[in-house]
Design a protein around this motif. Structure first.
Motif, PDB file in Angstrom:
ATOM      1  N   PHE A 173      49.555  61.750  62.769  1.00 52.73           N
ATOM      2  CA  PHE A 173      48.549  61.555  63.800  1.00 52.73           C
ATOM      3  C   PHE A 173      48.157  62.917  64.386  1.00 52.73           C
ATOM      4  N   SER A 174      46.885  63.096  64.671  1.00 56.14           N
ATOM      5  CA  SER A 174      46.446  64.340  65.296  1.00 56.14           C
ATOM      6  C   SER A 174      45.214  64.087  66.157  1.00 56.14           C
ATOM      7  N   TRP A 175      45.017  64.992  67.124  1.00 58.06           N
ATOM      8  CA  TRP A 175      43.883  64.906  68.058  1.00 58.06           C
ATOM      9  C   TRP A 175      43.375  66.321  68.283  1.00 58.06           C
ATOM     10  N   ILE A 176      42.067  66.518  68.090  1.00 61.79           N
ATOM     11  CA  ILE A 176      41.480  67.851  68.194  1.00 61.79           C
ATOM     12  C   ILE A 176      40.229  67.785  69.061  1.00 61.79           C
ATOM     13  N   VAL A 177      40.136  68.705  70.023  1.00 60.09           N
ATOM     14  CA  VAL A 177      38.914  68.831  70.816  1.00 60.09           C
ATOM     15  C   VAL A 177      38.375  70.246  70.623  1.00 60.09           C
ATOM     16  N   ILE A 225      35.295  65.600  69.611  1.00 60.65           N
ATOM     17  CA  ILE A 225      36.688  65.151  69.620  1.00 60.65           C
ATOM     18  C   ILE A 225      36.956  64.399  68.326  1.00 60.65           C
ATOM     19  N   SER A 226      38.036  64.769  67.644  1.00 59.70           N
ATOM     20  CA  SER A 226      38.434  64.103  66.408  1.00 59.70           C
ATOM     21  C   SER A 226      39.834  63.520  66.578  1.00 59.70           C
ATOM     22  N   PHE A 227      39.997  62.302  66.131  1.00 59.15           N
ATOM     23  CA  PHE A 227      41.298  61.636  66.190  1.00 59.15           C
ATOM     24  C   PHE A 227      41.632  61.094  64.808  1.00 59.15           C
ATOM     25  N   SER A 228      42.791  61.475  64.283  1.00 60.36           N
ATOM     26  CA  SER A 228      43.239  61.021  62.970  1.00 60.36           C
ATOM     27  C   SER A 228      44.501  60.181  63.118  1.00 60.36           C
ATOM     28  N   TYR A 229      44.547  59.061  62.410  1.00 62.47           N
ATOM     29  CA  TYR A 229      45.710  58.180  62.470  1.00 62.47           C
ATOM     30  C   TYR A 229      46.114  57.761  61.064  1.00 62.47           C
ATOM     31  N   ASN A 230      47.390  57.454  60.917  1.00 63.25           N
ATOM     32  CA  ASN A 230      47.978  57.216  59.604  1.00 63.25           C
ATOM     33  C   ASN A 230      48.322  55.737  59.432  1.00 63.25           C
ATOM     34  N   LEU A 231      47.522  55.030  58.668  1.00 63.74           N
ATOM     35  CA  LEU A 231      47.773  53.604  58.426  1.00 63.74           C
ATOM     36  C   LEU A 231      49.007  53.375  57.562  1.00 63.74           C
ATOM     37  N   ASN A 280      54.220  52.424  58.920  1.00 63.68           N
ATOM     38  CA  ASN A 280      54.494  50.992  59.063  1.00 63.68           C
ATOM     39  C   ASN A 280      55.008  50.620  60.450  1.00 63.68           C
ATOM     40  N   ALA A 281      55.620  51.575  61.137  1.00 64.84           N
ATOM     41  CA  ALA A 281      56.117  51.267  62.484  1.00 64.84           C
ATOM     42  C   ALA A 281      54.966  51.036  63.452  1.00 64.84           C
ATOM     43  N   THR A 282      53.869  51.776  63.284  1.00 61.92           N
ATOM     44  CA  THR A 282      52.706  51.644  64.162  1.00 61.92           C
ATOM     45  C   THR A 282      51.753  50.580  63.663  1.00 61.92           C
ATOM     46  N   PHE A 283      51.602  50.488  62.337  1.00 62.99           N
ATOM     47  CA  PHE A 283      50.658  49.548  61.728  1.00 62.99           C
ATOM     48  C   PHE A 283      51.375  48.634  60.734  1.00 62.99           C
ATOM     49  N   PRO A 284      52.182  47.697  61.233  1.00 59.67           N
ATOM     50  CA  PRO A 284      52.885  46.794  60.316  1.00 59.67           C
ATOM     51  C   PRO A 284      51.906  45.941  59.513  1.00 59.67           C
ATOM     52  N   ASP A 285      52.189  45.810  58.217  1.00 53.94           N
ATOM     53  CA  ASP A 285      51.391  44.955  57.315  1.00 53.94           C
ATOM     54  C   ASP A 285      49.950  45.437  57.172  1.00 53.94           C
ATOM     55  N   ALA A 286      49.694  46.730  57.365  1.00 53.08           N
ATOM     56  CA  ALA A 286      48.331  47.227  57.225  1.00 53.08           C
ATOM     57  C   ALA A 286      47.871  47.095  55.776  1.00 53.08           C
ATOM     58  N   GLU A 298      45.067  48.608  54.426  1.00 53.42           N
ATOM     59  CA  GLU A 298      44.724  49.939  53.952  1.00 53.42           C
ATOM     60  C   GLU A 298      45.872  50.898  54.223  1.00 53.42           C
ATOM     61  N   LYS A 299      45.906  51.981  53.472  1.00 52.02           N
ATOM     62  CA  LYS A 299      46.902  53.028  53.658  1.00 52.02           C
ATOM     63  C   LYS A 299      46.198  54.379  53.723  1.00 52.02           C
ATOM     64  N   GLY A 300      46.914  55.362  54.241  1.00 50.11           N
ATOM     65  CA  GLY A 300      46.363  56.703  54.314  1.00 50.11           C
ATOM     66  C   GLY A 300      45.882  57.074  55.702  1.00 50.11           C
ATOM     67  N   ILE A 301      45.367  58.286  55.816  1.00 50.97           N
ATOM     68  CA  ILE A 301      44.929  58.834  57.102  1.00 50.97           C
ATOM     69  C   ILE A 301      43.419  58.663  57.251  1.00 50.97           C
ATOM     70  N   LEU A 302      43.011  58.062  58.368  1.00 56.50           N
ATOM     71  CA  LEU A 302      41.600  57.901  58.701  1.00 56.50           C
ATOM     72  C   LEU A 302      41.276  58.744  59.924  1.00 56.50           C
ATOM     73  N   THR A 303      40.037  59.200  60.010  1.00 60.93           N
ATOM     74  CA  THR A 303      39.616  60.062  61.112  1.00 60.93           C
ATOM     75  C   THR A 303      38.326  59.526  61.736  1.00 60.93           C
ATOM     76  N   VAL A 304      38.303  59.487  63.051  1.00 60.13           N
ATOM     77  CA  VAL A 304      37.064  59.190  63.769  1.00 60.13           C
ATOM     78  C   VAL A 304      36.631  60.469  64.481  1.00 60.13           C
TER      79      VAL A 304
END
Length: 411
Positions: free
Chosen positions: A96-100, A114-120, A123-129, A131-137
């Motif tokens: 996970f990362s956050w950049i301004v 502002i960019s926010f990246s999260y890791n699907l 499994n602890a944060t996203f159980p049964d996800a 999709e997998k991998g890192i997504l960025t908004v």
């Protein structure tokens, strides 16, 4: 204070980053970036959290909340120079990362993006996800602030994109700090300009907690709504009364809708209504769809400042209140209690909510709670009357039989 030495930035020498963490329960972050001469060039203090909706392998939607930044690292934060703009970089969790990013234009600087990246794959944060991998908004902000001014926004601000809602509050930031000294001249966000209270204190209309909660009058009813690209997607009307027990001290607080801000988000399977005020950092009502045909209140999260300066926080994502069919609203005019925990309950008055399928910004037909349904008294009264009549008939019959037997003599 914890300090990190970062790799030299081109043309700026060695950069020293110092971080001070506030109370762990609220995860206030404070960053002071210095240049090669140890002069402050970028300063920021803020609080934030994130909610992320994701699809599961069972084709349902779940919502994850990220609010723990106690393991954060800050490699990559730089003052900026002629080749590189200033930026704050925060890494936390697993991937996970956050950049301004900041830019400078003439006599002002911009909170550029502002960019926010999260890791699907976490499994602890996203159980049964699914999709997998890192997504960025990535959100373009473009907020303009005069040079040598520190930007302040104590009020709640949100960014929403692709199922991700970013929440920020208690924000203080200054890029391109001059002469190594953070400015005392503040540039306020619009929400803080209209607020009469800019520090987190208990409202003057709310009494201080005592060992025995003071009886409270019925709270004022407020109307709240959430909009998305299709218009109004959530409606709520209710009077709210908070019952808090903290360190064996009980208090009752009525929420004043006139001094309460609200925001939220709507997704196909979940909906969020968030309230905040000068003393309430956030009060979240999270609704969910069940069995594809009904909705209910699934989760309540609260974080607020008490009169002693401490932060009271409670969360429960396993509730089951305000159940009604999709396409309708839920209504309960009588006082109703939502028990979030042993230390926190919410009394609602004149409640009506519709978190899904709002048409033309209006409530649909309401399903009333059992407390409001007075029609149940009619069958009870009729049933009681019939039961009484049957008992009278049976007693009369038994008495008549006894008199009949008494008239016969043994021969």
């Amino acid at each position: 204070m914890v300090c990190f030495r970062l790799s030299p930035a081109p043309g700026s020498g060695l950069v020293l980053l110092c971080l001070v963490l506030g109370a762990v329960s609220s995860y206030a972050l404070e960053v002071n970036v210095t240049d090669s001469e140890k002069a402050t060039c970028l300063y920021a203090k803020w609080q934030m959290n994130f909610t992320i909706q994701y699809n599961t392998t069972s084709k349902n939607f779940k919502t994850a909340t990220i609010s723990d930044f106690s393991t954060a690292t800050y490699n990559g934060s730089v003052c900026g120079n002629d080749q590189n703009n200033p930026k704050i970089v925060v890494q936390f969790g697993s991937g996970f990362s956050w950049i301004v990013n900041f830019t400078k234009k003439e006599s002002a600087y911009l909170i550029d993006s502002i960019s926010f990246s999260y890791n699907l794959s976490d499994n602890a944060t996203f159980p049964d996800a699914k999709e997998k991998g890192i997504l960025t908004v990535h959100d373009l902000v473009g907020f303009r602030i005069p040079l040598n001014n520190i930007f302040r926004c104590n009020s709640l601000s949100t960014l929403e994109k692709n199922g991700v809602v970013q929440y920020y509050w208690d924000v203080h930031v200054q890029a391109f700090v001059q002469n190594g000294t953070v400015s005392t001249k503040e540039f306020l966000c619009e929400k803080d300009k209209t607020s009469t209270t800019v520090v987190p204190t208990i409202s003057t209309t709310t009494p201080s907690p005592t060992t025995t909660p003071t009886p409270k009058e019925k709270p004022e009813v407020g109307s709240y709504s959430v909009n998305n690209s299709n218009g109004t997607c959530l409606l709520a009307t209710m009077g709210l009364q908070l019952n808090i027990t903290h360190n064996k001290v009980a208090s009752v607080i009525n929420i004043n809708p006139n001094t309460t801000d609200f925001t939220g988000s709507c997704q196909p399977q979940t909906a969020l209504l968030r309230l905040n005020s000068s003393n309430i950092k956030y009060l979240d009502f999270v609704f969910a769809v069940k069995n594809e045909n009904r909705f209910y209140l699934k989760e309540v999260n609260v974080s607020m400042y008490l009169v002693n300066g401490s932060v009271f926080s409670i969360a429960n994502n396993n509730l089951s209140y305000w159940d009604a069919p999709l396409g309708s609203s839920y209504m309960c005019n009588k006082e109703q209690t939502v028990s979030v925990s042993g230390a926190f309950q919410i009394n609602t008055f004149d409640l009506r909510v519709q978190p899904f399928n709002v048409m033309e910004g209006k409530y649909s037909t309401a399903q009333e709670c059992s407390l409001d349904d007075d029609t149940i008294l009619i069958p009870i009264i009729v049933g009681a009357g019939l039961s009484g009549l049957i008992i009278v008939i049976v007693i009369a019959y038994l008495i008549g039989r006894r008199k009949s037997y008494a008239g016969y003599q043994t021969l």
